[in-house]
Design a protein around this motif. Structure first.
Motif, PDB file in Angstrom:
ATOM      1  N   GLU A 230       0.829  -1.210   0.000  1.00 10.22           N
ATOM      2  CA  GLU A 230       0.000   0.000   0.000  1.00 10.22           C
ATOM      3  C   GLU A 230       0.864   1.261   0.000  1.00 10.22           C
ATOM      4  OE1 GLU A 230      -2.404  -0.443   3.411  1.00 10.22           O
ATOM      5  OE2 GLU A 230      -3.702  -2.022   2.552  1.00 10.22           O
ATOM      6  N   LEU A 231       1.914   1.273   0.850  1.00 10.68           N
ATOM      7  CA  LEU A 231       2.773   2.456   0.911  1.00 10.68           C
ATOM      8  C   LEU A 231       3.519   2.674  -0.401  1.00 10.68           C
ATOM      9  CD1 LEU A 231       4.236   2.099   4.509  1.00 10.68           C
ATOM     10  CD2 LEU A 231       2.326   3.520   3.752  1.00 10.68           C
ATOM     11  N   LEU A 232       4.012   1.607  -0.996  1.00 13.79           N
ATOM     12  CA  LEU A 232       4.708   1.743  -2.279  1.00 13.79           C
ATOM     13  C   LEU A 232       3.763   2.222  -3.376  1.00 13.79           C
ATOM     14  CD1 LEU A 232       7.015  -1.418  -2.276  1.00 13.79           C
ATOM     15  CD2 LEU A 232       7.625   0.957  -1.759  1.00 13.79           C
ATOM     16  N   GLN A 233       2.500   1.773  -3.320  1.00 15.63           N
ATOM     17  CA  GLN A 233       1.535   2.256  -4.311  1.00 15.63           C
ATOM     18  C   GLN A 233       1.271   3.747  -4.134  1.00 15.63           C
ATOM     19  OE1 GLN A 233      -1.867  -0.269  -3.756  1.00 15.63           O
ATOM     20  NE2 GLN A 233      -1.048  -1.919  -5.049  1.00 15.63           N
ATOM     21  N   SER A 234       1.215   4.233  -2.885  1.00 18.16           N
ATOM     22  CA  SER A 234       1.038   5.666  -2.642  1.00 18.16           C
ATOM     23  C   SER A 234       2.208   6.463  -3.205  1.00 18.16           C
ATOM     24  CB  SER A 234       0.896   5.929  -1.141  1.00 18.16           C
ATOM     25  OG  SER A 234      -0.230   5.247  -0.621  1.00 18.16           O
ATOM     26  N   ILE A 235       3.423   5.979  -2.953  1.00 17.47           N
ATOM     27  CA  ILE A 235       4.602   6.675  -3.502  1.00 17.47           C
ATOM     28  C   ILE A 235       4.574   6.662  -5.024  1.00 17.47           C
ATOM     29  CG2 ILE A 235       7.112   6.619  -3.628  1.00 17.47           C
ATOM     30  CD1 ILE A 235       7.151   5.429  -0.828  1.00 17.47           C
ATOM     31  N   ALA A 236       4.239   5.512  -5.600  1.00 10.62           N
ATOM     32  CA  ALA A 236       4.224   5.414  -7.058  1.00 10.62           C
ATOM     33  C   ALA A 236       3.163   6.314  -7.665  1.00 10.62           C
ATOM     34  CB  ALA A 236       3.986   3.959  -7.470  1.00 10.62           C
ATOM     35  N   ALA A 237       1.999   6.455  -7.000  1.00  5.28           N
ATOM     36  CA  ALA A 237       0.929   7.303  -7.538  1.00  5.28           C
ATOM     37  C   ALA A 237       1.363   8.769  -7.575  1.00  5.28           C
ATOM     38  CB  ALA A 237      -0.332   7.134  -6.703  1.00  5.28           C
ATOM     39  N   GLU A 238       1.945   9.264  -6.459  1.00  2.65           N
ATOM     40  CA  GLU A 238       2.378  10.667  -6.462  1.00  2.65           C
ATOM     41  C   GLU A 238       3.552  10.873  -7.407  1.00  2.65           C
ATOM     42  OE1 GLU A 238       3.910  14.086  -3.333  1.00  2.65           O
ATOM     43  OE2 GLU A 238       2.420  12.588  -2.762  1.00  2.65           O
ATOM     44  N   GLN A 239       4.436   9.902  -7.482  1.00  2.00           N
ATOM     45  CA  GLN A 239       5.559  10.010  -8.421  1.00  2.00           C
ATOM     46  C   GLN A 239       5.052  10.142  -9.851  1.00  2.00           C
ATOM     47  OE1 GLN A 239       8.298   6.725  -8.189  1.00  2.00           O
ATOM     48  NE2 GLN A 239       8.968   7.000 -10.271  1.00  2.00           N
ATOM     49  N   GLU A 240       4.082   9.322 -10.209  1.00  2.78           N
ATOM     50  CA  GLU A 240       3.561   9.372 -11.571  1.00  2.78           C
ATOM     51  C   GLU A 240       2.845  10.689 -11.830  1.00  2.78           C
ATOM     52  OE1 GLU A 240       2.980   8.155 -15.406  1.00  2.78           O
ATOM     53  OE2 GLU A 240       4.238   7.290 -13.823  1.00  2.78           O
ATOM     54  N   ALA A 241       2.092  11.199 -10.838  1.00  8.72           N
ATOM     55  CA  ALA A 241       1.382  12.474 -11.021  1.00  8.72           C
ATOM     56  C   ALA A 241       2.369  13.619 -11.229  1.00  8.72           C
ATOM     57  CB  ALA A 241       0.484  12.754  -9.812  1.00  8.72           C
ATOM     58  N   LYS A 242       3.409  13.670 -10.416  1.00 11.48           N
ATOM     59  CA  LYS A 242       4.407  14.733 -10.571  1.00 11.48           C
ATOM     60  C   LYS A 242       5.145  14.629 -11.891  1.00 11.48           C
ATOM     61  CE  LYS A 242       5.300  15.839  -5.726  1.00 11.48           C
ATOM     62  NZ  LYS A 242       6.317  16.011  -4.669  1.00 11.48           N
ATOM     63  N   LEU A 243       5.481  13.404 -12.273  1.00  8.13           N
ATOM     64  CA  LEU A 243       6.187  13.230 -13.550  1.00  8.13           C
ATOM     65  C   LEU A 243       5.318  13.675 -14.726  1.00  8.13           C
ATOM     66  CD1 LEU A 243       7.975   9.787 -13.032  1.00  8.13           C
ATOM     67  CD2 LEU A 243       9.038  12.041 -13.141  1.00  8.13           C
ATOM     68  N   GLN A 244       4.040  13.345 -14.676  1.00 10.79           N
ATOM     69  CA  GLN A 244       3.153  13.762 -15.770  1.00 10.79           C
ATOM     70  C   GLN A 244       3.061  15.279 -15.863  1.00 10.79           C
ATOM     71  OE1 GLN A 244      -0.624  11.831 -15.285  1.00 10.79           O
ATOM     72  NE2 GLN A 244       0.179   9.773 -15.827  1.00 10.79           N
ATOM     73  N   ARG A 245       2.969  15.960 -14.714  1.00  7.49           N
ATOM     74  CA  ARG A 245       2.889  17.422 -14.739  1.00  7.49           C
ATOM     75  C   ARG A 245       4.164  18.034 -15.294  1.00  7.49           C
ATOM     76  NH1 ARG A 245       2.783  21.528  -9.579  1.00  7.49           N
ATOM     77  NH2 ARG A 245       2.679  23.465 -10.798  1.00  7.49           N
ATOM     78  N   VAL A 246       5.320  17.580 -14.788  1.00  2.00           N
ATOM     79  CA  VAL A 246       6.587  18.157 -15.255  1.00  2.00           C
ATOM     80  C   VAL A 246       6.810  17.851 -16.738  1.00  2.00           C
ATOM     81  CG1 VAL A 246       9.088  18.101 -14.935  1.00  2.00           C
ATOM     82  CG2 VAL A 246       7.595  18.091 -12.941  1.00  2.00           C
ATOM     83  N   ARG A 247       6.485  16.643 -17.169  1.00  2.00           N
ATOM     84  CA  ARG A 247       6.651  16.304 -18.582  1.00  2.00           C
ATOM     85  C   ARG A 247       5.703  17.104 -19.464  1.00  2.00           C
ATOM     86  NH1 ARG A 247       7.090   9.824 -17.391  1.00  2.00           N
ATOM     87  NH2 ARG A 247       9.332   9.808 -16.867  1.00  2.00           N
TER      88      ARG A 247
END
Length: 402
Positions: A230-247
């Motif tokens: 669950e914790l790794l999924q939370s990290i992965a979700a925010e990581q993906e959201a930030k990457l999409q915005r910056v990209r």
């Protein structure tokens, strides 16, 4: 009194019987010859049944002709000297019987069946008076003797008793001693049996408790793995959201840069135009595009520290310290808990208890590390007590998206 004269013939006879018995042993079955005994051409003897077994083993094809047919012909080797024995059409039944050995066996069995005490009485004669049988017992010297020794010999001043009376009395005492030893052995055997049952129970209880502890820890492993996922999924979700915005911003800035570069290239080409009239026809529009491009700057940028993911840090030191204090319960288990770790309700209860553990998210927000709670007897509290002792994590900032 010395009984060498009477015992020597008895011992010599015993040794002779033992030596005779060794000569009457079959080399195949390693037992005394059983009739009929056959003699081989090499003069060695075998039981006819053993000779037939050796023949069948050496000629396996004869067995396939049926059990009703008598094996005939063929050959085999003597088991004692390896001499080859050739059989006629009668097979092993054509071998000559050794009647002498059979008669010796009969005599040996008759002699062996005679009571030992009857043989002994025939040979127990007085050493000093060789013609006198030992028939009395000296009570003072505690030795058997003869009547002449009592009248004229060394025991004339001693008190004596009839040999059968002393024999029966001492035999009765020996029988009582044997009974006492047997009773003691029975008690010891009962104790050994009880201790063996205790050993078996200890092994069974140890195996069951090992399985119980293993299942409990497997449940902990499962909860930790689920929480980790669950914790790794939370990290992965925010990581993906930030990457999409910056990209997305990178693509916008890239498009702006490409359009600006094309406009610069068009302006340079216009400045190279030699005819003024042609230049003036396009210069106003070109200047307008440059002005609009200059004003259309992209102001959207990630805020400072946007790339920071430190808010996903967790502190599990106090949880690890609490896990290290897990000990066995000193109080007896209840009926529900004593049923074993295989009960689904108990496993579900343990999982619900461990689910109540809260993990603090930020290392910098964690307060003083909590010590594991323990009972007044020093035992570690599990289940709901463990969740209560770890409740300090509920006051900290919940783990989430930054």
């Amino acid at each position: 009194m010395n009984f060498a004269v009477g015992l020597k013939p008895l011992l010599a006879e015993a040794r002779s019987m033992e030596s005779l018995e060794k000569q009457l042993i079959c080399p195949i079955c390693l037992e005394m010859f059983s009739k009929p005994v056959v003699i081989l051409p090499c003069q060695h003897n075998l039981c006819r049944k053993c000779a037939n077994d050796v023949f069948q083993a050496s000629n396996p094809l004869w067995q396939s002709r049926g059990s009703s047919a008598v094996p005939s012909g063929g050959r085999f080797r003597c088991p004692s000297c390896r001499h080859e024995v050739v059989l006629d059409r009668h097979g092993v039944y054509g071998l000559q019987r050794n009647l002498l050995v059979e008669n010796i066996i009969d005599i040996y069995k008759q002699e062996s069946a005679r009571p030992l005490h009857a043989k002994a009485e025939q040979h127990l004669m007085c050493e000093e008076h060789e013609d006198e049988r030992i028939n009395i017992y000296c009570l003072r010297c505690e030795a058997p003797t003869c009547s002449l020794c009592k009248v004229f010999g060394a025991h004339k001043d001693c008190e004596v008793a009839p040999l059968p009376a002393v024999y029966q009395r001492q035999k009765s005492e020996l029988s009582d001693g044997i009974a006492m030893l047997v009773a003691g052995n029975d008690r010891i055997q009962a104790i050994i049996t009880q201790m063996e049952e205790i050993c078996h129970t200890i092994e069974e209880n140890g195996r069951r408790q090992k399985q119980h502890v293993g299942l409990r820890f497997d449940a902990l492993y499962g909860i930790l793995e689920e929480r980790k996922k669950e914790l790794l999924q939370s990290i992965a979700a925010e990581q993906e959201a930030k990457l999409q915005r910056v990209r997305g911003l990178i693509r916008q800035y890239g498009d702006h840069l490409e359009a600006s570069s094309k406009l610069v290239e068009s302006a340079i080409q216009a400045m190279e135009e030699p005819q003024m009239a042609v230049y003036l026809q396009h210069s106003k529009e070109l200047l307008k595009k440059i002005t609009d491009m200059s004003k259309a700057s992209i102001s959207s940028r990630p805020e400072p520290g946007y790339e920071n993911m430190d808010h996903f840090s967790i502190n599990v030191d106090y949880v690890a310290e609490m896990l290290r204090t897990i000990e066995f319960q000193t109080e007896p288990l209840g009926e529900d808990e004593a049923d074993g770790p295989g009960e689904g309700s108990e496993a579900a209860t343990d999982e619900d208890r461990l689910d109540s553990l809260e993990v603090p998210e930020a290392a910098e927000d964690v307060g003083p590390r909590q010590k594991p709670a323990s009972s007044p007897h020093g035992e570690t509290l599990m289940g709901s007590e463990m969740g209560t002792a770890m409740g300090c994590g509920a006051e900290e900032t919940p783990l989430g998206m930054g």
